[in-house]
Scaffold this motif. Structure first.
Motif, PDB file in Angstrom:
ATOM      1  N   UNK A   4     -35.847 -46.714 -49.545  1.00  0.00           N
ATOM      2  CA  UNK A   4     -35.442 -47.214 -50.867  1.00  0.00           C
ATOM      3  C   UNK A   4     -34.001 -47.727 -50.895  1.00  0.00           C
ATOM      4  N   UNK A   5     -33.117 -47.083 -50.150  1.00  0.00           N
ATOM      5  CA  UNK A   5     -31.715 -47.519 -50.110  1.00  0.00           C
ATOM      6  C   UNK A   5     -31.620 -48.879 -49.419  1.00  0.00           C
ATOM      7  N   UNK A   6     -32.357 -49.044 -48.330  1.00  0.00           N
ATOM      8  CA  UNK A   6     -32.359 -50.310 -47.601  1.00  0.00           C
ATOM      9  C   UNK A   6     -32.896 -51.431 -48.477  1.00  0.00           C
ATOM     10  N   UNK A  11     -31.932 -56.275 -51.650  1.00  0.00           N
ATOM     11  CA  UNK A  11     -32.128 -57.002 -52.903  1.00  0.00           C
ATOM     12  C   UNK A  11     -30.791 -57.397 -53.514  1.00  0.00           C
ATOM     13  N   UNK A  12     -29.838 -56.480 -53.488  1.00  0.00           N
ATOM     14  CA  UNK A  12     -28.505 -56.775 -54.025  1.00  0.00           C
ATOM     15  C   UNK A  12     -27.818 -57.897 -53.273  1.00  0.00           C
TER      16      UNK A  12
END
Length: 87
Positions: A4-6, A11-12
């Motif tokens: 999820x962090x990746x 996306x950012x």
């Protein structure tokens, strides 16, 4: 936990790169005082799209295609054919 962090970081980065690129292309459009000044840099003038057709007759040079540059110099398109300062 790493996945999820990746995804969030990826996306950012994509979103920031997309918005950053759009703002720099809009800022790069130079406004010229008249057609003489514009034709020093773009001999054939500036067309809004590659499909713009010249209404004014035969020209010597092919226009440079740029929506942002055309929009910045729209006042120089006297015959409203979406090509500013054609020669």
């Amino acid at each position: 936990m790493k996945k999820p962090i990746t995804i969030l970081l990826s996306t950012g980065l994509i979103v920031s790169a997309t918005f950053g690129f759009q703002s720099t292309t809009e800022a790069a459009a130079k406004t010229y005082k008249n057609c003489t000044e514009l034709n020093k840099d773009y001999k054939g003038g500036v067309a809004r799209t590659s499909s713009a057709k010249n209404k004014g007759g035969k020209t010597k040079y092919k226009p440079y295609v740029s929506k942002a540059l055309y929009d910045a110099n729209k006042k120089s398109d006297r015959d409203n054919d979406f090509i500013a300062c054609e020669q």
